[in-house]
Scaffold this motif. Structure first.
Motif, PDB file in Angstrom:
ATOM      1  N   GLN A 160       0.841  -1.193   0.000  1.00 51.63           N
ATOM      2  CA  GLN A 160       0.000   0.000   0.000  1.00 51.63           C
ATOM      3  C   GLN A 160       0.877   1.245   0.000  1.00 51.63           C
ATOM      4  N   ALA A 161       0.474   2.201  -0.816  1.00 53.19           N
ATOM      5  CA  ALA A 161       1.215   3.460  -0.882  1.00 53.19           C
ATOM      6  C   ALA A 161       1.109   4.190   0.456  1.00 53.19           C
ATOM      7  N   THR A 162       2.214   4.739   0.904  1.00 55.72           N
ATOM      8  CA  THR A 162       2.205   5.520   2.134  1.00 55.72           C
ATOM      9  C   THR A 162       1.617   6.905   1.850  1.00 55.72           C
ATOM     10  N   GLU A 163       1.443   7.679   2.914  1.00 54.81           N
ATOM     11  CA  GLU A 163       0.882   9.023   2.760  1.00 54.81           C
ATOM     12  C   GLU A 163       1.752   9.896   1.869  1.00 54.81           C
ATOM     13  N   ASN A 164       3.042   9.629   1.867  1.00 56.95           N
ATOM     14  CA  ASN A 164       3.965  10.456   1.085  1.00 56.95           C
ATOM     15  C   ASN A 164       4.205   9.922  -0.325  1.00 56.95           C
ATOM     16  N   GLU A 165       3.569   8.787  -0.667  1.00 53.93           N
ATOM     17  CA  GLU A 165       3.773   8.175  -1.984  1.00 53.93           C
ATOM     18  C   GLU A 165       2.561   8.393  -2.886  1.00 53.93           C
ATOM     19  N   THR A 166       2.845   8.542  -4.152  1.00 52.46           N
ATOM     20  CA  THR A 166       1.773   8.599  -5.150  1.00 52.46           C
ATOM     21  C   THR A 166       1.432   7.178  -5.576  1.00 52.46           C
ATOM     22  N   PRO A 167       0.165   6.803  -5.564  1.00 52.01           N
ATOM     23  CA  PRO A 167      -0.195   5.451  -6.016  1.00 52.01           C
ATOM     24  C   PRO A 167       0.323   5.200  -7.432  1.00 52.01           C
ATOM     25  N   PHE A 168       0.924   4.033  -7.621  1.00 52.05           N
ATOM     26  CA  PHE A 168       1.547   3.718  -8.915  1.00 52.05           C
ATOM     27  C   PHE A 168       1.201   2.290  -9.301  1.00 52.05           C
ATOM     28  N   ILE A 169       0.610   2.129 -10.492  1.00 52.82           N
ATOM     29  CA  ILE A 169       0.248   0.817 -11.021  1.00 52.82           C
ATOM     30  C   ILE A 169       1.096   0.563 -12.260  1.00 52.82           C
ATOM     31  N   ALA A 170       1.933  -0.457 -12.220  1.00 50.51           N
ATOM     32  CA  ALA A 170       2.892  -0.715 -13.302  1.00 50.51           C
ATOM     33  C   ALA A 170       2.198  -0.922 -14.640  1.00 50.51           C
ATOM     34  N   GLN A 171       1.173  -1.756 -14.679  1.00 52.69           N
ATOM     35  CA  GLN A 171       0.490  -2.030 -15.945  1.00 52.69           C
ATOM     36  C   GLN A 171      -0.193  -0.785 -16.488  1.00 52.69           C
ATOM     37  N   GLN A 172      -0.797   0.004 -15.604  1.00 53.90           N
ATOM     38  CA  GLN A 172      -1.456   1.228 -16.060  1.00 53.90           C
ATOM     39  C   GLN A 172      -0.437   2.206 -16.626  1.00 53.90           C
ATOM     40  N   TYR A 173       0.715   2.284 -15.999  1.00 55.40           N
ATOM     41  CA  TYR A 173       1.778   3.151 -16.504  1.00 55.40           C
ATOM     42  C   TYR A 173       2.168   2.755 -17.921  1.00 55.40           C
ATOM     43  N   LEU A 174       2.298   1.455 -18.178  1.00 57.08           N
ATOM     44  CA  LEU A 174       2.697   0.990 -19.505  1.00 57.08           C
ATOM     45  C   LEU A 174       1.635   1.304 -20.553  1.00 57.08           C
ATOM     46  N   MET A 175       0.369   1.242 -20.168  1.00 52.03           N
ATOM     47  CA  MET A 175      -0.694   1.630 -21.110  1.00 52.03           C
ATOM     48  C   MET A 175      -0.656   3.127 -21.367  1.00 52.03           C
ATOM     49  N   ASP A 176      -0.538   3.915 -20.307  1.00 48.79           N
ATOM     50  CA  ASP A 176      -0.525   5.379 -20.452  1.00 48.79           C
ATOM     51  C   ASP A 176       0.705   5.836 -21.225  1.00 48.79           C
ATOM     52  N   GLU A 177       1.845   5.230 -20.940  1.00 44.88           N
ATOM     53  CA  GLU A 177       3.098   5.627 -21.575  1.00 44.88           C
ATOM     54  C   GLU A 177       3.024   5.448 -23.087  1.00 44.88           C
ATOM     55  N   ARG A 178       2.385   4.385 -23.538  1.00 43.68           N
ATOM     56  CA  ARG A 178       2.296   4.146 -24.973  1.00 43.68           C
ATOM     57  C   ARG A 178       1.273   5.054 -25.645  1.00 43.68           C
ATOM     58  N   ASN A 179       0.227   5.407 -24.934  1.00 42.86           N
ATOM     59  CA  ASN A 179      -0.758   6.328 -25.514  1.00 42.86           C
ATOM     60  C   ASN A 179      -0.203   7.744 -25.623  1.00 42.86           C
ATOM     61  N   ILE A 180       0.647   8.106 -24.682  1.00 40.95           N
ATOM     62  CA  ILE A 180       1.233   9.447 -24.703  1.00 40.95           C
ATOM     63  C   ILE A 180       2.409   9.506 -25.664  1.00 40.95           C
ATOM     64  N   LYS A 181       3.213   8.444 -25.633  1.00 41.25           N
ATOM     65  CA  LYS A 181       4.448   8.424 -26.415  1.00 41.25           C
ATOM     66  C   LYS A 181       4.558   7.080 -27.135  1.00 41.25           C
ATOM     67  N   PRO A 182       3.885   6.936 -28.282  1.00 40.60           N
ATOM     68  CA  PRO A 182       3.919   5.665 -29.006  1.00 40.60           C
ATOM     69  C   PRO A 182       5.343   5.233 -29.323  1.00 40.60           C
ATOM     70  N   THR A 183       5.553   3.900 -29.288  1.00 40.20           N
ATOM     71  CA  THR A 183       6.888   3.376 -29.559  1.00 40.20           C
ATOM     72  C   THR A 183       7.283   3.624 -31.005  1.00 40.20           C
ATOM     73  N   ALA A 184       8.573   3.811 -31.208  1.00 40.51           N
ATOM     74  CA  ALA A 184       9.088   4.139 -32.541  1.00 40.51           C
ATOM     75  C   ALA A 184       9.084   2.923 -33.442  1.00 40.51           C
TER      76      ALA A 184
END
Length: 681
Positions: free
Chosen positions: A657-681
């Motif tokens: 669980q993310a602590t009060e000082n941490e931003t919640p981070f989901i690895a799979q969601q990051y990979l989906m968002d990263e490709r939508n923002i910056k498509p692979t070359a």
């Protein structure tokens, strides 16, 4: 104790899947889907793992597992855990999911929920769709207890009165037709246009007496038996396909290992059914709801109750059709499914099938299916005169029948079909295309961590490498020769392969990290696999930890290693990611004095993979691709503080669980968002 029991560790993974059904952050229909996935996982767990333990007990075999826990003790513990989990499963269903679904107009009508307004429609459906295909079986001296298929839905019925022959029949069995849907949508006039469904079990129960004219059904209770579904085929058979066909029918009627009954079933019938299936009471599960949840999910079209659709990305350079050979000639490409599309792999085969310069295509097939586009393209290539060779693993569990169909399709098209090596499953994922270019032959290769199954590529995370590296292509060519011919072990330049060199190379890589640690140099090992059970590798990791090597293990399911044990594994951290997609990548990383050795593989760190299967392990040498895997496929998962679980020294898994000082981070969601923002070359 140094090693965790394999079966108990696997069951803990199933519990982590069940936990997803409770997670309010998942859409409600996805939570229901996780509940059903848990049911399917549990079915297979009993069909294979529990069945194997019970078989060993029947044969009075003593366990040879590294943990040395007696089989009867493991079965007792599994029974305790499984009963708790199943009770929790139905509580989630009845008190959380079904009420929330009703809020959205989705309702499942069980027998106790039938209203007067439903009865006329149910009657018409029963007599027109159900009754003609139902076969009630009375239980009497001339009708012994029938052989009931594995996981089939059945009813045991108590009766009063006499039948047409004047016999006093007290019990009967009614198997639910497997050809009928288990969930039937009610017409709009009965549901007000909402998504109302009635269970087939409720329809049969409502009209059970109509199956026994002149008699009265005084009780009707659902039950379901799970059987041993593992197949055993002798290594000296003349034709593996023929032998497997013979074994497949026996899977439906193997030894019983679990009995599920409806909660309202009388105790007397519990005992009767247990006797018929030769089971002890610990194998009885009384469930508060449908006994066949695996077929509970209907096809809903309510987008807001599902995960937001994700469209996999095709790397820009591979989007142009009919140019894939030109593109691959220039550089390697890495595909990370399902974030990257599986389409380039199919495109490679599609172009190869039509290209007049392509001479040969060779491919391993572990799970694909006769309707697979890949199978159809390979068949087309063979019909076009290409030399097509398919290494089909007929013994891929629960895909045996499908793979036999694939073999028949390809053979009829003119392809050479090989079933692999007797005694060793072919689990490697390889494609080799041979093309004539400028009077020379050039090879194109795809190597993967997952199966050539387009559907799985949308649900499982896997890596695939497209390359023309001369040494790698030559290695793949040699492995295909090894699989189709006879001769000595192939000497490879860059690939490791099981059952020959992979285990020894992994042991050596771990030992090298130990030497670097002893020399005072920074060290780090990151291993991402589905399971870790192999005792020698576990012992090597313990030794590395004691030498000061930092070790991160990302293990999807089974982990027989115990982390954070003082004096043994303080430097080992174990985590598991359970999320929207099934984690399936196999990646091995070794810091190696700053030179970063990185490998992708088809092999988990299990004895069967390393010693009893044909597996490949390939290096990622391109610096850009290596960085991509390290950052996105490893470090990214070590940062997850929402979908991650961590294992402690007491074999207990805890959600991160993310602590009060941490931003919640989901690895799979990051990979989906990263490709939508910056498509692979």
């Amino acid at each position: 104790m140094t090693y965790t029991n394999r079966e108990l560790s696997l069951f803990e993974f199933h519990k982590r899947v069940l936990a997803q059904a409770k997670d309010p952050n998942h859409p409600i229909l996805e939570r229901l889907n996780f509940l059903i996935i848990f049911s399917r996982n549990l079915d297979e767990f009993f069909e294979i793992r529990v069945a194997g333990l019970m078989k060993q007990m029947d044969l009075n075999l003593i366990t040879t597992a590294p943990d040395a826990i007696p089989n009867e003790v493991v079965i007792e513990k599994i029974s305790e855990l499984a009963h708790q989990a199943v009770e929790e499963q139905y509580q989630i269903l009845n008190y959380t999911l079904l009420p929330q679904l009703q809020h959205y107009g989705i309702r499942f009508i069980q027998y106790a929920d039938i209203l007067e307004k439903h009865k006329a429609w149910i009657k018409e459906y029963f007599f027109s769709q159900v009754q003609p295909v139902v076969t009630p079986i009375s239980l009497d001296p001339s009708h012994p207890f029938p052989r009931l298929a594995n996981k089939s839905l059945n009813f045991i019925v108590t009766l009063s009165g006499k039948d047409a022959f004047g016999r006093q029949i007290e019990l009967a069995i009614v198997p639910a037709p497997r050809s009928l849907p288990r969930v039937v949508r009610l017409p709009n006039e009965l549901s007000g246009g909402q998504e109302h469904y009635i269970l087939l079990s409720a329809i049969i129960q409502q009209h059970i007496s109509d199956l026994f004219p002149g008699m009265t059904a005084t009780g009707c209770y659902q039950f379901r038996v799970t059987r041993n579904a593992d197949l055993t085929v002798a290594e000296d058979v003349d034709d593996l396909a023929v032998a497997l066909k013979g074994e497949l029918s026996s899977r439906r009627f193997g030894r019983a290992v679990r009995l599920e009954v409806a909660k309202n079933t009388p105790e007397k019938l519990h005992q009767y059914l247990l006797e018929q299936f030769d089971l002890d009471p610990q194998h009885l599960y009384c469930v508060d709801g449908p006994v066949n949840l695996t077929r509970f999910l209907a096809n809903f079209d309510i987008a807001e109750l599902r995960f937001k659709p994700y469209q996999p990305i095709i790397p820009k350079a591979l989007r142009q059709t009919h140019q894939i050979f030109d593109v691959l000639s220039k550089r390697d490409f890495l595909l990370h499914h399902p974030f990257d599309s599986f389409a380039p792999v199919i495109q490679l085969l599609r172009e190869a099938a039509k290209d007049p310069n392509v001479l040969a295509i060779k491919q391993t097939l572990y799970r694909s299916g006769p309707d697979s586009e890949i199978v159809q393209v390979l068949a087309e290539a063979a019909r076009n005169g290409k030399e097509v060779t398919a290494i089909i693993e007929l013994r891929a569990r629960f895909d045996e029948e499908s793979n036999i169909s694939v073999a028949n399709i390809l053979q009829e098209a003119g392809a050479v079909v090989v079933y692999g090596i007797v005694g060793y499953k072919t689990h490697a994922k390889m494609i080799l295309v041979v093309r004539r270019e400028h009077d020379k032959l050039k090879r194109y290769v795809h190597l993967g961590t997952g199966n050539y199954h387009a559907g799985n590529a949308k649900m499982y995370t896997d890596y695939g490498l497209l390359t023309t590296d001369v040494d790698i292509c030559e290695d793949v060519h040699k492995i295909f020769q090894e699989l189709t011919g006879m001769g000595r072990m192939a000497k490879l330049k860059k690939l490791f392969h099981a059952p020959f060199t992979l285990h020894a190379q992994l042991m050596q890589l771990i030992e090298q990290e130990i030497e670097f640690a002893k020399a005072g140099k920074p060290t780090h090992i990151i291993i991402k696999v589905n399971a870790l059970t192999e005792p020698l590798l576990i012992a090597a990791l313990y030794k590395a930890s004691q030498a000061g090597v930092k070790i991160d293990l990302i293990i999807r399911s089974i982990c027989c290693l115990r982390p954070q044990v003082t004096g043994l594994s303080e430097n080992i951290r174990v985590r598991s990611i359970v999320g929207r997609f099934l984690e399936h990548t196999r990646v091995y990383y070794f810091l190696h004095d700053g030179e970063a050795k990185l490998y992708c593989s088809s092999a988990d760190w299990m004895g069967r993979n390393l010693f009893s299967r044909v597996e490949t392990c390939f290096p990622i040498e391109d610096k850009k691709l290596r960085k991509q895997i390290i950052e996105q496929g490893l470090l990214n998962y070590l940062k997850d503080n929402v979908r991650a679980w961590e294992l402690d020294q007491h074999d207990q898994w805890h959600p991160v669980q993310a602590t009060e000082n941490e931003t919640p981070f989901i690895a799979q969601q990051y990979l989906m968002d990263e490709r939508n923002i910056k498509p692979t070359a």
